[in-house]
Design a protein around this motif. Structure first.
Motif: not given
Length: 311
Positions: A104-109, A171-178, A126-133
C-alpha cells in the motif's frame, strides 16, 4: 458524499497536478527523480522522525492494529507469491507481483489521506503501517529476489546485502532515530522542532505531486497483459482490504477508529516502491508501472466509496 469528496479530491488533485505538469513539459525528465529524492531523503524522514520522537510508547504499542495490518499484508503477499510460482514465475518475479498486490502507498498517500479523514491521531497508525510496508515487507521481497539472483548463494551474504540496503534507507533510519529520542525522554529542542515542522510539512504535498509526475513518465509497453494488470489491481483494491476487514472484525477485533484506519490503509493503491525494485532488478517493471497507474486512478473512486461506507 459531498463532504467526503471535499476531503479526498484535493489530495488526488495534487497527484493530477503533478501528472499534468509533467505531461505538458513544465518539468523535465529528471524532475521526478529529483523531487522523489527530496521527499525520500529530507521531507518524509523529517515527518517520520518528528512523529516518532514526540509519540508516547503507549501510542506506538498497538498490538491489535499491528497484528491485523501485518498479518493481512504478509498473508496476502505470500499467497500472491505462491500462486505466481504455481503459474510458472520464478521467485524474483513472483516477489515483485506479491508487492504489487500487497504494498500500500502508505508513505505518499496514507499520511495526507488519513490526516484529512481521521484526524491527527491516525498519524501514528499510518507510521506503524509505513514501517511494516516500507521496511519489513520490502525486506522480505528483497530477500526473495536476492535468493533468486544468487541461485543457491551463501545465505549469510544475502542477509548482509539485505541489512545494508535497509540501513541505507532514510525511511528506516529516521524512525529509529526518533525512537532513540522518544526513549531518552529528552524531547525535541524548539529550533529543531520548528525545522522539522517546516520540512516535514512539505512531505505530503510534494509526495503527491511526485507521484503524479511518476505516473506521467512515458514507458515502453513491455511485458504484462491487460488481464494480469486487472487481476493485480482487483486484488489490491478489493480483496486485500476485505481480508484486512475480516481480520479486524473476527480475528483481532479492533475499536472502530483503528479498524477504519487499517482498512483504509489496506485499500490504498500500490505504492511506487515495487516499481523502483522492479526496475533495479529488471523484473516485471512494465507490469508494475501499469498496476501503479491503474490502481492509483481507480482508487479515487474506491477510496471515496470506502470512506462513505465507513461513515
Amino acid at each position: 458524499m459531498l463532504s467526503i469528496l471535499s476531503v479526498v479530491l484535493p489530495i488526488f488533485a495534487l497527484t493530477f497536478v503533478g501528472w499534468l505538469t509533467r505531461r505538458v513539459g513544465i518539468f523535465g525528465p529528471q524532475s521526478t527523480t529529483e523531487l522523489n529524492r527530496f521527499v525520500v531523503y529530507l521531507a518524509l524522514p523529517a515527518l517520520l522522525f518528528d512523529i516518532v520522537a514526540k509519540a508516547k510508547l503507549g501510542q506506538l504499542w498497538q498490538p491489535g492494529f499491528v497484528a491485523v495490518f501485518a498479518i493481512g499484508t504478509f498473508l496476502f503477499f505470500v499467497l500472491t507469491v505462491a500462486v505466481s510460482r504455481w503459474m510458472g514465475r520464478n521467485i524474483g518475479n513472483a516477489a515483485i507481483l506479491g508487492l504489487n498486490s500487497s504494498y500500500s502507498n502508505t508513505a505518499f498517500l496514507g499520511f495526507p489521506l488519513l490526516l484529512a479523514t481521521l484526524g491527527p491521531a491516525s498519524q501514528t497508525l499510518t507510521l506503524i503501517a509505513t514501517i511494516n510496508t516500507v521496511c519489513v515487507l520490502f525486506a522480505l521481497a528483497i530477500v526473495l529476489i536476492e535468493f533468486g539472483n544468487q541461485k543457491g548463494g551463501n545465505p549469510a551474504v544475502i542477509a548482509l546485502r539485505v541489512l545494508q540496503a535497509l540501513f541505507r534507507n532514510p525511511l528506516v533510519l529516521a524512525p529509529l532515530a526518533g525512537a532513540v529520542v522518544m526513549a531518552s525522554g529528552l524531547g525535541v529542542a524548539t529550533p529543531l522542532d520548528a525545522f522539522l515542522k517546516l520540512l516535514g510539512s512539505a512531505a505530503s504535498p510534494c509526495a503527491l505531486v511526485c507521484l503524479g509526475m511518476f505516473l506521467a513518465e512515458p514507458r515502453d509497453k513491455g511485458e504484462g497483459s491487460l488481464g494480469e494488470t486487472a487481476v493485480l489491481v482487483a486484488l489490491k483494491l478489493f480483496v486485500y482490504p476485505a481480508l484486512t476487514l475480516a481480520l479486524a472484525l473476527w480475528v483481532f477485533p479492533l475499536p472502530v477508529p483503528l479498524r477504519n484506519a487499517a482498512v483504509l490503509l489496506a485499500a490504498l493503491p500500490t505504492g511506487t516502491g515495487p516499481f523502483m525494485l522492479a526496475e533495479f532488478h529488471r523484473r516485471e517493471g512494465a507490469l508494475t508501472a501499469k498496476v501503479i497507474l491503474a490502481s492509483t486512478v481507480l482508487s479515487v473512486g474506491t477510496v471515496t466509496l470506502l470512506l462513505s461506507l465507513l461513515g
